[in-house]
Design a protein around this motif. Structure first.
Motif, PDB file in Angstrom:
ATOM      1  N   VAL A   1       0.857  -1.188   0.000  1.00  0.00           N
ATOM      2  CA  VAL A   1       0.000   0.000   0.000  1.00  0.00           C
ATOM      3  C   VAL A   1       0.893   1.238   0.000  1.00  0.00           C
ATOM      4  CG1 VAL A   1      -1.654   1.342   1.350  1.00  0.00           C
ATOM      5  CG2 VAL A   1      -1.913  -1.141   1.146  1.00  0.00           C
ATOM      6  N   PRO A   2       0.737   2.125  -0.984  1.00  0.00           N
ATOM      7  CA  PRO A   2       1.610   3.312  -1.053  1.00  0.00           C
ATOM      8  C   PRO A   2       1.375   4.267   0.112  1.00  0.00           C
ATOM      9  CG  PRO A   2       0.497   2.916  -3.150  1.00  0.00           C
ATOM     10  CD  PRO A   2      -0.183   2.060  -2.129  1.00  0.00           C
ATOM     11  N   LEU A   3       2.443   4.931   0.504  1.00  0.00           N
ATOM     12  CA  LEU A   3       2.369   5.939   1.559  1.00  0.00           C
ATOM     13  C   LEU A   3       2.193   7.305   0.912  1.00  0.00           C
ATOM     14  CD1 LEU A   3       2.650   6.024   4.686  1.00  0.00           C
ATOM     15  CD2 LEU A   3       5.058   6.576   4.351  1.00  0.00           C
ATOM     16  N   ALA A   4       1.473   8.196   1.589  1.00  0.00           N
ATOM     17  CA  ALA A   4       1.310   9.552   1.080  1.00  0.00           C
ATOM     18  C   ALA A   4       2.674  10.210   0.908  1.00  0.00           C
ATOM     19  CB  ALA A   4       0.446  10.366   2.041  1.00  0.00           C
ATOM     20  N   PRO A   5       2.877  10.975  -0.176  1.00  0.00           N
ATOM     21  CA  PRO A   5       4.189  11.567  -0.458  1.00  0.00           C
ATOM     22  C   PRO A   5       4.780  12.358   0.708  1.00  0.00           C
ATOM     23  CG  PRO A   5       2.735  11.849  -2.335  1.00  0.00           C
ATOM     24  CD  PRO A   5       1.893  11.280  -1.235  1.00  0.00           C
ATOM     25  N   GLY A   6       3.943  13.150   1.378  1.00  0.00           N
ATOM     26  CA  GLY A   6       4.440  13.938   2.503  1.00  0.00           C
ATOM     27  C   GLY A   6       4.916  13.070   3.644  1.00  0.00           C
ATOM     28  N   ARG A   7       4.164  12.037   3.948  1.00  0.00           N
ATOM     29  CA  ARG A   7       4.554  11.130   5.027  1.00  0.00           C
ATOM     30  C   ARG A   7       5.785  10.321   4.639  1.00  0.00           C
ATOM     31  NH1 ARG A   7      -1.505   9.106   6.112  1.00  0.00           N
ATOM     32  NH2 ARG A   7      -2.348  11.064   6.900  1.00  0.00           N
ATOM     33  N   LEU A   8       5.900   9.981   3.356  1.00  0.00           N
ATOM     34  CA  LEU A   8       7.081   9.249   2.896  1.00  0.00           C
ATOM     35  C   LEU A   8       8.335  10.095   3.067  1.00  0.00           C
ATOM     36  CD1 LEU A   8       8.257   6.716   1.601  1.00  0.00           C
ATOM     37  CD2 LEU A   8       7.753   7.713  -0.644  1.00  0.00           C
TER      38      LEU A   8
ATOM     39  N   LYS B   1      11.744 -14.159   1.556  1.00  0.00           N
ATOM     40  CA  LYS B   1      11.462 -15.555   1.890  1.00  0.00           C
ATOM     41  C   LYS B   1      10.784 -16.310   0.750  1.00  0.00           C
ATOM     42  CE  LYS B   1      12.996 -16.312   6.050  1.00  0.00           C
ATOM     43  NZ  LYS B   1      14.060 -17.326   6.261  1.00  0.00           N
ATOM     44  N   THR B   2      10.064 -15.588  -0.099  1.00  0.00           N
ATOM     45  CA  THR B   2       9.265 -16.243  -1.131  1.00  0.00           C
ATOM     46  C   THR B   2       9.831 -16.106  -2.534  1.00  0.00           C
ATOM     47  OG1 THR B   2       7.898 -14.269  -1.499  1.00  0.00           O
ATOM     48  CG2 THR B   2       7.170 -15.824   0.214  1.00  0.00           C
ATOM     49  N   GLY B   3      10.656 -15.078  -2.756  1.00  0.00           N
ATOM     50  CA  GLY B   3      11.179 -14.821  -4.086  1.00  0.00           C
ATOM     51  C   GLY B   3      10.206 -14.097  -4.997  1.00  0.00           C
ATOM     52  N   ILE B   4       9.030 -13.735  -4.475  1.00  0.00           N
ATOM     53  CA  ILE B   4       8.044 -13.009  -5.283  1.00  0.00           C
ATOM     54  C   ILE B   4       8.469 -11.543  -5.383  1.00  0.00           C
ATOM     55  CG2 ILE B   4       5.621 -12.341  -5.477  1.00  0.00           C
ATOM     56  CD1 ILE B   4       4.951 -14.770  -3.707  1.00  0.00           C
ATOM     57  N   PRO B   5       8.512 -10.977  -6.594  1.00  0.00           N
ATOM     58  CA  PRO B   5       8.980  -9.599  -6.738  1.00  0.00           C
ATOM     59  C   PRO B   5       8.034  -8.573  -6.142  1.00  0.00           C
ATOM     60  CG  PRO B   5       8.123 -10.419  -8.828  1.00  0.00           C
ATOM     61  CD  PRO B   5       8.159 -11.594  -7.886  1.00  0.00           C
ATOM     62  N   VAL B   6       8.618  -7.508  -5.617  1.00  0.00           N
ATOM     63  CA  VAL B   6       7.849  -6.384  -5.070  1.00  0.00           C
ATOM     64  C   VAL B   6       7.798  -5.275  -6.112  1.00  0.00           C
ATOM     65  CG1 VAL B   6       7.678  -4.665  -3.233  1.00  0.00           C
ATOM     66  CG2 VAL B   6       8.582  -6.946  -2.725  1.00  0.00           C
ATOM     67  N   LEU B   7       6.603  -4.793  -6.422  1.00  0.00           N
ATOM     68  CA  LEU B   7       6.416  -3.682  -7.352  1.00  0.00           C
ATOM     69  C   LEU B   7       5.980  -2.459  -6.561  1.00  0.00           C
ATOM     70  CD1 LEU B   7       4.467  -5.519 -10.231  1.00  0.00           C
ATOM     71  CD2 LEU B   7       6.946  -5.315  -9.886  1.00  0.00           C
ATOM     72  N   GLU B   8       6.876  -1.467  -6.467  1.00  0.00           N
ATOM     73  CA  GLU B   8       6.589  -0.283  -5.646  1.00  0.00           C
ATOM     74  C   GLU B   8       6.196   0.937  -6.455  1.00  0.00           C
ATOM     75  OE1 GLU B   8       9.194   0.537  -2.310  1.00  0.00           O
ATOM     76  OE2 GLU B   8      10.101  -1.459  -2.494  1.00  0.00           O
ATOM     77  N   THR B   9       6.167   0.821  -7.794  1.00  0.00           N
ATOM     78  CA  THR B   9       5.852   1.994  -8.620  1.00  0.00           C
ATOM     79  C   THR B   9       4.596   1.811  -9.467  1.00  0.00           C
ATOM     80  OG1 THR B   9       7.309   1.194 -10.401  1.00  0.00           O
ATOM     81  CG2 THR B   9       8.283   2.656  -8.741  1.00  0.00           C
ATOM     82  N   HIS B  10       3.966   0.642  -9.393  1.00  0.00           N
ATOM     83  CA  HIS B  10       2.788   0.406 -10.226  1.00  0.00           C
ATOM     84  C   HIS B  10       1.511   0.958  -9.609  1.00  0.00           C
ATOM     85  CE1 HIS B  10       5.543  -2.195 -12.338  1.00  0.00           C
ATOM     86  NE2 HIS B  10       4.623  -2.502 -13.231  1.00  0.00           N
ATOM     87  N   LEU B  11       1.526   1.220  -8.313  1.00  0.00           N
ATOM     88  CA  LEU B  11       0.384   1.824  -7.636  1.00  0.00           C
ATOM     89  C   LEU B  11       0.882   3.021  -6.851  1.00  0.00           C
ATOM     90  CD1 LEU B  11      -2.705   1.447  -7.067  1.00  0.00           C
ATOM     91  CD2 LEU B  11      -2.028   0.277  -4.963  1.00  0.00           C
ATOM     92  N   VAL B  12       0.304   4.193  -7.112  1.00  0.00           N
ATOM     93  CA  VAL B  12       0.749   5.413  -6.443  1.00  0.00           C
ATOM     94  C   VAL B  12      -0.432   6.091  -5.772  1.00  0.00           C
ATOM     95  CG1 VAL B  12       2.669   5.777  -8.028  1.00  0.00           C
ATOM     96  CG2 VAL B  12       0.451   6.794  -8.545  1.00  0.00           C
ATOM     97  N   ARG B  13      -0.115   6.828  -4.728  1.00  0.00           N
ATOM     98  CA  ARG B  13      -1.141   7.605  -4.026  1.00  0.00           C
ATOM     99  C   ARG B  13      -1.252   8.953  -4.726  1.00  0.00           C
ATOM    100  NH1 ARG B  13      -3.078   7.200   1.802  1.00  0.00           N
ATOM    101  NH2 ARG B  13      -1.857   5.290   1.793  1.00  0.00           N
ATOM    102  N   THR B  14      -2.458   9.321  -5.100  1.00  0.00           N
ATOM    103  CA  THR B  14      -2.651  10.521  -5.910  1.00  0.00           C
ATOM    104  C   THR B  14      -2.748  11.795  -5.094  1.00  0.00           C
ATOM    105  OG1 THR B  14      -5.044  10.140  -5.898  1.00  0.00           O
ATOM    106  CG2 THR B  14      -3.781   9.243  -7.754  1.00  0.00           C
ATOM    107  N   ARG B  15      -3.025  11.680  -3.801  1.00  0.00           N
ATOM    108  CA  ARG B  15      -3.169  12.878  -2.972  1.00  0.00           C
ATOM    109  C   ARG B  15      -2.903  12.549  -1.516  1.00  0.00           C
ATOM    110  NH1 ARG B  15      -8.148  12.259  -0.386  1.00  0.00           N
ATOM    111  NH2 ARG B  15      -9.593  10.825  -1.440  1.00  0.00           N
ATOM    112  N   GLU B  16      -2.627  13.589  -0.755  1.00  0.00           N
ATOM    113  CA  GLU B  16      -2.507  13.442   0.686  1.00  0.00           C
ATOM    114  C   GLU B  16      -3.913  13.235   1.256  1.00  0.00           C
ATOM    115  OE1 GLU B  16       0.306  13.544   2.366  1.00  0.00           O
ATOM    116  OE2 GLU B  16       1.737  14.369   0.920  1.00  0.00           O
ATOM    117  N   ASN B  17      -3.989  12.527   2.348  1.00  0.00           N
ATOM    118  CA  ASN B  17      -5.290  12.362   2.994  1.00  0.00           C
ATOM    119  C   ASN B  17      -5.109  12.397   4.503  1.00  0.00           C
ATOM    120  OD1 ASN B  17      -3.988   9.715   2.888  1.00  0.00           O
ATOM    121  ND2 ASN B  17      -5.904   8.905   3.698  1.00  0.00           N
ATOM    122  N   PRO B  18      -6.132  12.824   5.229  1.00  0.00           N
ATOM    123  CA  PRO B  18      -6.016  12.866   6.691  1.00  0.00           C
ATOM    124  C   PRO B  18      -5.741  11.479   7.249  1.00  0.00           C
ATOM    125  CG  PRO B  18      -7.974  14.039   5.929  1.00  0.00           C
ATOM    126  CD  PRO B  18      -7.432  13.290   4.753  1.00  0.00           C
ATOM    127  N   THR B  19      -5.100  11.423   8.391  1.00  0.00           N
ATOM    128  CA  THR B  19      -4.836  10.139   9.026  1.00  0.00           C
ATOM    129  C   THR B  19      -6.134   9.396   9.290  1.00  0.00           C
ATOM    130  OG1 THR B  19      -3.842   9.017  10.928  1.00  0.00           O
ATOM    131  CG2 THR B  19      -4.799  11.188  11.318  1.00  0.00           C
TER     132      THR B  19
END
Length: 230
Positions: free
Chosen positions: A120-127, A145-163
């Motif tokens: 789950v992407p983190l909000a840009p400001g919090r990142l 442990k599993t060898g399954i690749p992690v994709l960190e750029t295919h899903l992005v957060r489009t805006r900041e949101n309140p906690t």
């Protein structure tokens, strides 16, 4: 032998304590002492397909499997694990418990057929403030442990949101609407994606992630988290 001596010296200078009970850790222990590790309120969701996490997503998106390491209850000792991961600048906690979670459920066949892991992407400001995405750290631990690749750029957060922390159930869902955007959807078409987060409460954030990813044809999901609330 030299590494053991160095670790012993560092433990004497900078004592490491269990995240749950605060007891001093031995050289062999990492983040959590053995008694607390044995007493973790494990969910065993991976052994029971119709579990309380699955109920939160049933019929909402194409769901294969769900799993979580422990039951998360406000005020319980396990909360210290998540709090330290998010607010004490310790990304290695996420990697450690991601590995532990994967190790716990590896023999159950939970990971069979999964093509990739998307945290789950983190909000840009919090990142920027935190310096890392705690869900990505968990995902990397699972991947190791599993060898399954992690994709960190295919899903992005489009805006900041309140906690989400103090939001009502309705507020959490409204807060998460149209929060994410998928990149390169053609690369995820027909894939079995494992969505990873630190804690699943109402499921609003995971549902918002899946909603965005549904732009990819024939995609299906499994969900994994460290904690899950009752």
């Amino acid at each position: 032998m030299m590494n053991l001596w160095i670790e012993t010296l560092l433990d004497w200078i900078y004592p490491r304590r269990c995240l749950m009970c605060g007891r001093l850790l031995t050289v062999e222990e990492r983040h959590i002492c053995l008694p607390c590790l044995m007493d973790l309120p494990r969910t065993t969701f991976h052994l029971h397909p119709e579990n309380l996490m699955e109920e939160r997503f049933r019929g909402i998106f194409p769901l294969e499997r769900t799993a979580a390491l422990f039951l998360y209850e406000k005020g319980a000792a396990v909360c210290n694990i998540i709090y330290s991961l998010k607010y004490h600048d310790q990304p290695d906690i996420g990697v450690f418990f991601g590995r532990l979670l994967a190790w716990d459920i590896l023999d159950s066949g939970f990971f069979e057929g999964i093509d990739c892991i998307i945290p789950v992407p983190l909000a840009p400001g919090r990142l920027r403030e935190r310096g890392y995405n705690q869900a990505a750290m968990i995902a990397r631990g699972v991947s190791s442990k599993t060898g399954i690749p992690v994709l960190e750029t295919h899903l992005v957060r489009t805006r900041e949101n309140p906690t989400q922390t103090r939001q009502s159930v309705r507020g959490r869902f409204e807060n998460a609407e149209r929060l994410f955007e998928v990149r390169h959807p053609e690369e995820l078409a027909g894939k079995h994606v494992l969505l990873v987060d630190d804690v699943v409460t109402t499921g609003a954030t995971i549902r918002a992630c899946a909603d965005a990813l549904m732009a990819c044809p024939d995609i299906r999901f499994s969900v994994l988290s460290l904690g899950c609330t009752y």
